[in-house]
Design an enzyme around this catalytic site. Structure first.
Site, PDB file in Angstrom:
ATOM      1  N   HIS A  74       5.100   7.288  -3.725  1.00 33.73           N
ATOM      2  CA  HIS A  74       5.927   6.450  -2.843  1.00 33.73           C
ATOM      3  C   HIS A  74       6.178   5.069  -3.462  1.00 33.73           C
ATOM      4  CE1 HIS A  74       5.646   9.151   0.729  1.00 33.73           C
ATOM      5  NE2 HIS A  74       4.496   9.480   0.186  1.00 33.73           N
ATOM      6  N   ASN A 147       6.346  10.962   7.236  1.00 28.23           N
ATOM      7  CA  ASN A 147       7.364  11.442   6.291  1.00 28.23           C
ATOM      8  C   ASN A 147       8.593  11.924   7.055  1.00 28.23           C
ATOM      9  OD1 ASN A 147       6.061  11.028   3.843  1.00 28.23           O
ATOM     10  ND2 ASN A 147       5.253  13.111   3.697  1.00 28.23           N
ATOM     11  N   HIS A 338      -2.100   2.516   6.112  1.00 26.59           N
ATOM     12  CA  HIS A 338      -3.302   3.345   6.088  1.00 26.59           C
ATOM     13  C   HIS A 338      -3.388   4.155   7.383  1.00 26.59           C
ATOM     14  CE1 HIS A 338      -7.196   4.848   5.608  1.00 26.59           C
ATOM     15  NE2 HIS A 338      -7.919   3.811   5.938  1.00 26.59           N
TER      16      HIS A 338
HETATM   17 FE1  HDD Z   1       0.151   9.579   1.381  1.00 23.35          FE
HETATM   18  C1  HDD Z   1       1.291   6.591   0.238  1.00 23.35           C
HETATM   19  C2  HDD Z   1       2.750   9.718   3.626  1.00 23.35           C
HETATM   20  C3  HDD Z   1      -0.769  12.773   2.248  1.00 23.35           C
HETATM   21  C4  HDD Z   1      -2.573   9.290  -0.560  1.00 23.35           C
HETATM   22  N1  HDD Z   1       1.702   8.404   1.833  1.00 23.35           N
HETATM   23  C5  HDD Z   1       2.005   7.200   1.258  1.00 23.35           C
HETATM   24  C6  HDD Z   1       3.180   6.647   1.858  1.00 23.35           C
HETATM   25  C7  HDD Z   1       3.601   7.531   2.811  1.00 23.35           C
HETATM   26  C8  HDD Z   1       2.667   8.624   2.799  1.00 23.35           C
HETATM   27  C9  HDD Z   1       4.807   7.393   3.711  1.00 23.35           C
HETATM   28  C10 HDD Z   1       3.841   5.334   1.472  1.00 23.35           C
HETATM   29  C11 HDD Z   1       3.299   4.193   2.261  1.00 23.35           C
HETATM   30  C12 HDD Z   1       4.006   2.920   1.897  1.00 23.35           C
HETATM   31  O1  HDD Z   1       5.221   2.842   2.133  1.00 23.35           O
HETATM   32  O2  HDD Z   1       3.340   2.042   1.370  1.00 23.35           O
HETATM   33  N2  HDD Z   1       0.885  10.986   2.622  1.00 23.35           N
HETATM   34  C13 HDD Z   1       1.894  10.806   3.539  1.00 23.35           C
HETATM   35  C14 HDD Z   1       1.952  11.955   4.419  1.00 23.35           C
HETATM   36  C15 HDD Z   1       0.977  12.820   4.016  1.00 23.35           C
HETATM   37  C16 HDD Z   1       0.291  12.199   2.897  1.00 23.35           C
HETATM   38  C17 HDD Z   1       2.926  12.113   5.569  1.00 23.35           C
HETATM   39  C18 HDD Z   1       0.577  14.136   4.568  1.00 23.35           C
HETATM   40  C19 HDD Z   1       0.772  14.493   5.778  1.00 23.35           C
HETATM   41  N3  HDD Z   1      -1.379  10.822   0.903  1.00 23.35           N
HETATM   42  C20 HDD Z   1      -1.600  12.071   1.404  1.00 23.35           C
HETATM   43  C21 HDD Z   1      -2.878  12.558   0.915  1.00 23.35           C
HETATM   44  C22 HDD Z   1      -3.408  11.560   0.130  1.00 23.35           C
HETATM   45  C23 HDD Z   1      -2.441  10.486   0.135  1.00 23.35           C
HETATM   46  C24 HDD Z   1      -3.484  13.901   1.248  1.00 23.35           C
HETATM   47  C25 HDD Z   1      -4.705  11.504  -0.627  1.00 23.35           C
HETATM   48  C26 HDD Z   1      -5.745  12.215  -0.403  1.00 23.35           C
HETATM   49  N4  HDD Z   1      -0.482   8.219   0.011  1.00 23.35           N
HETATM   50  C27 HDD Z   1      -1.661   8.299  -0.641  1.00 23.35           C
HETATM   51  C28 HDD Z   1      -1.944   7.088  -1.503  1.00 23.35           C
HETATM   52  C29 HDD Z   1      -0.726   6.174  -1.184  1.00 23.35           C
HETATM   53  C30 HDD Z   1       0.111   7.044  -0.272  1.00 23.35           C
HETATM   54  C31 HDD Z   1      -2.213   7.372  -2.920  1.00 23.35           C
HETATM   55  C32 HDD Z   1       0.043   5.590  -2.364  1.00 23.35           C
HETATM   56  C33 HDD Z   1       0.298   4.160  -2.011  1.00 23.35           C
HETATM   57  C34 HDD Z   1      -0.479   3.920  -0.815  1.00 23.35           C
HETATM   58  O3  HDD Z   1      -1.129   5.068  -0.442  1.00 23.35           O
HETATM   59  O4  HDD Z   1      -0.584   2.884  -0.219  1.00 23.35           O
HETATM   60  O5  HDD Z   1      -3.141   6.508  -1.162  1.00 23.35           O
END
Ligand code: HDD
Length: 711
Positions: A74, A147, A338
């Site tokens: 993202h 999402n 978060h």
């Molecule tokens: Fe995630 C970012 C949505 C599963 C780990 N995620 C991130 C963002 C969105 C989502 C919208 C961007 C937030 C922003 O604009 O800063 N993610 C989802 C959805 C998921 C999902 C809807 C499943 C239903 N994500 C998911 C899993 C993991 C992560 C299973 C890790 C185990 N996601 C992350 C992250 C991010 C992230 C790596 C990258 C930047 C951040 O968190 O802040 O931690």
């Protein structure tokens, strides 16, 4: 500040951190006024620069450290401020105040994003879109990290790094950027049957939205609402755009990526600047805790949605975005979401994907924003004041007074006190949990195709065709034939016709897969990943198709007026006024940026030239009335460009309106070959009217005629 943004406590709070350089003298970061910002300090005019030049050193040092790591996923995002207004109380289900008091307005910051691409990649990549919302409630921050698709690729967070490594550019050559069409992604998918439902969404037009303002948002997981009595309901969150859910054509998406890679960012920014505030209905699906097992799937499985036919979505409020950020980095880049930022009345479920997310998001902010004090960055601050005994760390902003940074204490009078539940103290839902410690997946998660079938069967014929074509495009980029065959084998579990159609275009045969995941050891103690063949309880869900979405508004649509000297200015102004009265925007495109002189001798200033933009940047085209104008557009130097506009818009199923006197242009375009009724081609000479044009624009695209238009 505009009226709409008044009474927004978050914006007031941000204002205290904002600065303006208006009428100010240039200074260093230490506040020393700078006399010369053009030359460094040297030993003689032509001599070496002196180390003591603190002004140079400070400026360069700061510059050298301006970048922070982009988000691992993202990375590319667009943000906006807004308001969530509650229209219907959910007090019976949750004690969360912002969902209880009708009329209450809660400030929000929303960040939309693509997932796979880098920060500088294109908006129109085929991808999932992030839809993350930070609600600045009176009880603290609540983040819904959603999402634009209601399900996910994997069932357990332990697979997330694998999924992301597979979809990101391949590690040896960093190719391809912002695309899933490559070996490693499809290799992974071909071995992960649980991904197939999400793959249907990703290959559908949902993955190439017309606008961030025209997509749905989904919380994906089942969360829990807890009311004052401690009773729990499962809840699924939905955002439904008031403008409807609309997409572009894949061919168009690829061209937009070249012509305007910032298409979605710009569209959101301009809509808000123009006062066309994007709005969504916020809705919930509520399921009493005791009904957890009434479905033919597991509510804790994030690869499943709850069909709206089984549990209707109740609309409870409106999300409106009404202010662009003042500073991209300070707000959109530094905002930290978060799923674990909760307020009393909302709780997690045991969805294993959600459980893993609860660790990941704080952890990633530590490397991205560099300190556990990221909550003190203005965009992340709660509007409820923060009081605790956490101290110090990099870049601490708050000056905590007094000796006490521990609890219990008597020196500080015991402060800060814990809050009783009646005072809003957070308590986790008291759920009974017991079980053996096992690394195992529940048997109730082993159904990977029934909802993929539900999705595919719910699509209209043009939507199914787009989905097939998307699979063919993606898999054609896969270089290893076995991977293509395995994916086709997976598709066959969803729909034989789909598998056959794709297989034919890939030059492979449909083979039955026995054990799709060869890498799992026999004693791995996990449920057999191969799904049993199961039919979904709900066979068709209208809500999953975009066919019957909102089609009665042209608000914020962009219409290109192609004209040249001699255009009928009166007809043009008349149509422009009609369109703008309905909230659309008309922009003039001419052979050059020089003023166009209308037939009644009035100058019109074009916004674009035929070479500076393309039809893909517009929702519809008007070929301005006037024989002289049409003749100029047909002149050798303009003819090819003009016809390209018309033919492309036609191919992409858009509304096109030919003003009077443009017959030759019409006859020279591909449209002249049409042999079918087409309500979105409006010809003034044949009695076509402005009103017909407006109706056609509201219909978005004539997808049903795509085949005929591309013959
Ligand atoms: Fe995630 C970012 C949505 C599963 C780990 N995620 C991130 C963002 C969105 C989502 C919208 C961007 C937030 C922003 O604009 O800063 N993610 C989802 C959805 C998921 C999902 C809807 C499943 C239903 N994500 C998911 C899993 C993991 C992560 C299973 C890790 C185990 N996601 C992350 C992250 C991010 C992230 C790596 C990258 C930047 C951040 O968190 O802040 O931690």
């Amino acid at each position: 500040m505009k009226n709409e943004t008044q009474n927004n406590k978050k914006l007031d709070q941000l204002e205290a951190h904002s600065t303006s350089n208006e009428n100010k003298k240039l200074t260093t970061n230490q506040g020393i006024k700078i006399n010369n910002n053009q030359d460094s300090l040297k030993s003689g005019e032509r001599g070496p620069t002196l180390l003591e030049d603190f002004i140079l050193r400070e400026k360069i040092t700061h510059f050298d450290h301006e970048r922070i790591p982009e988000r691992i996923v993202h990375a590319r995002g667009s943000g906006a401020h807004g308001i969530f207004k509650l229209n219907k109380s959910l007090r019976a289900y949750t004690k969360a105040k912002f969902l209880s008091e009708v009329g209450l307005e809660t400030p929000v910051f929303v960040r939309f994003s693509t997932v796979a691409g880098s920060k500088g990649s294109t908006d129109l990549a085929r991808d999932v879109r992030g839809f993350a919302i930070k609600f600045y409630t009176e009880e603290g921050n609540y983040d819904l990290v959603a999402n634009n698709m209601p399900v996910f690729f994997i069932q357990d967070a332990i697979k997330f790094p694998d999924l992301v490594h597979a979809v990101k550019p391949e590690p040896d050559n960093e190719i391809p950027q912002a695309a899933s069409a490559h070996d490693t992604f499809w290799d992974f998918i071909s071995l992960m049957p649980e991904s197939m439902h999400m793959i249907m969404w990703l290959m559908s037009d949902r993955a190439i939205p017309r606008s961030l303002r025209m997509m749905e948002g989904f919380g994906v997981h089942s969360f829990k609402f807890i009311n004052e009595e401690g009773k729990a309901h499962f809840v699924k969150f939905h955002f439904k755009p008031k403008l409807g859910v609309h997409s572009v054509a894949w061919d168009e998406a690829q061209r937009i990526s070249g012509v305007d890679p910032d298409f979605h960012k710009r569209d959101l920014w301009e809509a808000i600047e123009n006062g066309a505030y994007p709005e969504w209905d916020f809705g919930v699906q509520l399921i009493p805790e005791e009904n957890e097992h009434q479905f033919d799937f597991d509510l804790l499985d994030p690869t499943k949605l709850v069909p709206e036919e089984e549990v209707p979505v109740e609309i409870i409020g409106t999300l409106t975005l009404n202010k662009n950020p003042d500073n991209f980095f300070a707000e959109t880049e530094q905002v930290a979401f978060h799923p674990g930022h909760l307020v009393p009345g909302i709780d997690f479920s045991n969805d294993p994907l959600l459980q893993g997310r609860l660790f990941s998001y704080t952890d990633t902010q530590l490397s991205r924003l560099g300190s556990p004090n990221f909550h003190e960055i203005p965009i992340n601050r709660s509007i409820n004041t923060v009081h605790n005994n956490q101290r110090d760390g990099h870049m601490r902003q708050q000056i905590a007074k007094g000796k006490v940074s521990y609890e219990p204490n008597s020196i500080g009078g015991g402060c800060p006190f814990q809050a009783m539940m009646s005072e809003g103290g957070f308590t986790s839902h008291q759920e009974r949990v017991s079980g053996e410690k096992v690394r195992k997946r529940s048997q109730s998660f082993v159904d990977h195709y029934s909802q993929a079938k539900l999705f595919y069967n719910s699509q209209s014929v043009p939507e199914q065709t787009h989905l097939q074509n998307a699979l063919v495009f993606e898999l054609s980029k896969v270089t290893i034939p076995e991977i293509r065959e395995r994916v086709v084998g997976q598709l066959n579990f969803i729909d034989n016709n789909l598998a056959q159609t794709v297989a034919e275009k890939l030059g492979v045969t449909v083979k039955k897969l026995d054990q799709p995941n060869q890498s799992i050891p026999a004693d791995a103690n996990i449920a057999d990943l191969q799904s049993e063949e199961k039919e979904p309880k709900t066979k068709i869900s209208q809500a999953l198709s975009m066919k019957d979405t909102v089609k009665d508004t042209i608000k914020s649509r962009k219409i290109g007026f192609i004209i040249s000297n001699g255009a009928d200015g009166a007809a043009l102004t008349d149509l422009k006024t009609k369109l703008e009265n309905k909230g659309a925007k008309a922009e003039i495109i001419a052979p050059s940026l020089a003023p166009v002189i209308t037939i009644d001798n009035k100058p019109l200033i074009p916004k674009h030239s035929l070479t500076s933009t393309a039809s893909v940047c517009f929702d519809a085209l008007y070929i301005g009335a006037g024989e002289k104008s049409a003749a100029e557009l047909m002149a050798p130097e303009n003819r090819h460009l003009t016809l390209r506009f018309i033919n492309e818009a036609y191919k992409h199923c858009k509304a096109i309106y030919f003003g009077s006197g443009t017959e030759e242009l019409y006859m020279s375009s591909n449209i002249a070959m049409k042999k079918h009724e087409d309500p979105a081609v409006i010809i003034s000479k044949d009695g076509g009217s402005d009103e017909q044009f407006i109706t056609a624009i509201a219909g978005h695209r004539v997808w049903d005629l795509e085949m005929e238009r591309n013959m």
